[in-house]
Scaffold this motif. Structure first.
Motif: not given
Length: 397
Positions: A349-367
């Motif tokens: 299971l892999v996400l790529t492109g804009k969906r992955a960027a949105t996911y990454k941004e949400a995870v990074t902002a979470a702490p």
């Protein structure tokens, strides 16, 4: 215990990274109505460093400012600003750079890691790092003043990949070279690796795998085959090291200087010391954990719960952790997210492109939101930071 007459139990937390801050906030949240325990957090700066976003700072982009004393308001936890210069595990004291000496009954050691600029000659003198906001800002200033030239990113791990992509996207006038012993994305699923390779090529990043930098020069780098590459700037992301303070204090450490822990994250040589995050050599069934926010925050939470169990006369529970994902940004609108098995091996299971960027941004902002939720949690509630698989502890009581 009669809290009106008994001396307070002093818990000293060193380092306000992801792990240390999680430990301090979790302890404070669970004990704010008790008078027999005091939590003090020591950190060189009063702002939280989002290490996952330092590649943005290094390219001149603004990130949110997060004030640690403000977060601790109302919890009863104290904040001490200072650099730790020595730990005396026998006397149970910590000295900071203004010569103050802080006493503890229980210590949470979370001083983390920095880029290894010692192993390769010249790296400490001539390379930039992403060890903190000030270091990243120095690189940002340098990049902004360059009209052209080559920027070498030494180290092809995920930190190097993110930094190389960000620099190339932000400054197309510069040539970015990513150098490392391994090809970027080693360990990812072939689909994830293919997307990563295509993104770096699209951004114009020149990738050289299978090479070793043996010296960083004032105006270049030298490779093991004798080749010299002229540079306008060098960013060093190859490997990490931990401060020698734990070893100097007499704590049992591994070959990298990390505190060796038991199953409950206590030092095997000094059980009144808990080690968390990058500072700890935490062994799981699949091996020793590697340092990430994903794993660091749960170690901080578990250390806090273990401390409270011990103070309540109970044995701490073993720490269990499994990885869940590896998100990698590739500029502002692209990313790859590799979902993993608990041992960090790649799933299909892999996400790529804009969906992955949105996911990454949400995870990074979470702490920061996570820390705020910890602060407000009920004293008997259960909480684990998201982003990994954990053994669930429902109460410290």
């Amino acid at each position: 215990m009669n809290t009106t007459t008994a001396r307070q139990h002093e818990v000293l937390v060193l380092g306000a990274g992801y792990a240390g801050l999680a430990a301090a906030v979790q302890l404070a949240a669970r004990t704010r109505k008790r008078g027999n325990l005091r939590v003090t957090l020591v950190n060189p700066h009063d702002h939280f460093t989002e290490r996952l976003r330092l590649h943005l700072t290094a390219t001149g982009q603004q990130t949110a400012e997060m004030n640690i004393p403000e977060l601790l308001e109302g919890t009863g936890a104290a904040f001490v600003r200072g650099w730790v210069t020595a730990v005396d595990a026998g006397a149970k004291t910590v000295r900071i750079d203004d010569d103050r000496v802080l006493r503890y009954d229980t210590l949470v050691y979370g001083l983390g890691s920095v880029a290894d600029t010692v192993t390769v000659p010249g790296a400490d003198d001539h390379a930039y790092t992403l060890d903190g906001p000030q270091d990243a800002a120095l690189l940002a200033d340098r990049l902004a003043r360059l009209d052209g030239g080559t920027v070498v990113v030494g180290g092809s791990g995920l930190t190097g990949v993110e930094a190389a992509a960000e620099i190339a996207e932000r400054y197309p006038r510069l040539t970015v070279e990513l150098l490392g012993r391994q090809a970027p994305g080693t360990g990812l699923h072939p689909k994830a690796r293919a997307h990563l390779d295509a993104a770096l090529a699209r951004l114009g990043v020149r990738v050289r795998g299978g090479v070793e930098v043996t010296e960083v020069l004032p105006d270049g780098v030298r490779l093991a085959d004798g080749t010299a590459i002229p540079t306008a700037a060098v960013l060093w992301t190859s490997g990490t090291r931990v401060p020698p303070l734990a070893a100097a204090a007499g704590l049992s450490v591994d070959e990298r200087g990390r505190v060796v822990t038991d199953g409950a994250l206590r030092s095997v040589s000094h059980p009144d010391v808990y080690a968390v995050g990058d500072a700890a050599a935490v062994r799981q069934r699949y091996g020793v954990m590697h340092g990430t926010c994903q794993g660091g925050m749960p170690t901080g939470v578990h250390a806090a719960l273990s401390i409270l169990r011990v103070l309540g006369g109970k044995e701490p529970k073993p720490f269990r952790f499994g990885y869940y994902h590896t998100p990698v940004s590739l500029g502002r609108a692209d990313a790859v997210v590799q979902f993993t098995r608990p041992d960090d091996s790649p799933r299909r299971l892999v996400l790529t492109g804009k969906r992955a960027a949105t996911y990454k941004e949400a995870v990074t902002a979470a702490p920061w939101a996570t820390f705020a939720r910890m602060k407000k949690m009920p004293a008997s509630g259960a909480f684990w930071p998201h982003g990994g698989r954990h053994t669930r502890i429902r109460s410290a009581k």
